[in-house]
Design a protein around this motif. Sequence first.
Motif, PDB file in Angstrom:
ATOM      1  N   SER A  90       0.836  -1.198   0.000  1.00 52.11           N
ATOM      2  CA  SER A  90       0.000   0.000   0.000  1.00 52.11           C
ATOM      3  C   SER A  90       0.872   1.249   0.000  1.00 52.11           C
ATOM      4  O   SER A  90       2.057   1.200   0.333  1.00 52.11           O
ATOM      5  CB  SER A  90      -0.893   0.033   1.242  1.00 52.11           C
ATOM      6  N   GLU A  91       0.275   2.363  -0.327  1.00 54.13           N
ATOM      7  CA  GLU A  91       0.977   3.637  -0.242  1.00 54.13           C
ATOM      8  C   GLU A  91       1.257   3.944   1.222  1.00 54.13           C
ATOM      9  O   GLU A  91       0.455   3.616   2.107  1.00 54.13           O
ATOM     10  CB  GLU A  91       0.128   4.756  -0.851  1.00 54.13           C
ATOM     11  N   LYS A  92       2.370   4.603   1.476  1.00 49.80           N
ATOM     12  CA  LYS A  92       2.745   4.971   2.843  1.00 49.80           C
ATOM     13  C   LYS A  92       1.620   5.758   3.524  1.00 49.80           C
ATOM     14  O   LYS A  92       1.292   5.512   4.687  1.00 49.80           O
ATOM     15  CB  LYS A  92       4.036   5.791   2.822  1.00 49.80           C
TER      16      LYS A  92
END
Length: 160
Positions: A90-92
């Motif tokens: 996932s994106e940070k």
Amino acid sequence: MKLLAPLVFAAACLSAMPSARADMPVQPKLKVATLDGKTFDLAAERGKWVIVNYWATWCVPCIKEMPDISKFVAEHKDKVAAIGLAYDDSEKADIQAFLVKHPVVYPVAQVTLDKPLPDFDEPRGLPTTWLIAPDGKVAKRFVGTVNEQSLGEAIGLGKK
């Protein structure tokens, strides 16, 4: 319900796996950048038990165990530290938003599937938790959820 039985069987098989791979370093190294921009260095935690917990935002059992790990670390902060490893592509920002809804008292770093940690097995099931003894050696690996009781028993800090 037909899908549940194979998942339960797979989880049972995973929990029967040996505690570490044969070529795993006796004293694994772990130095990662945490989501808050700091560095977590396992070597700096010598003298404490360290909980190294692999989890993911989509993993229901992982979400269930996070408050227990957090409470255990808070209650034993002089003897126990932890690092959460979001094993997630996932994106940070998505992981940080997840942690706002599911806060923990320990640092969290992201480990992407394409960049596994060299001294730790890639988890074959989530959650996977490694317990590192105060001397830096691997004491135990749990595949599946942990709680205050299982951590306390493994460390010798069980409720009296």
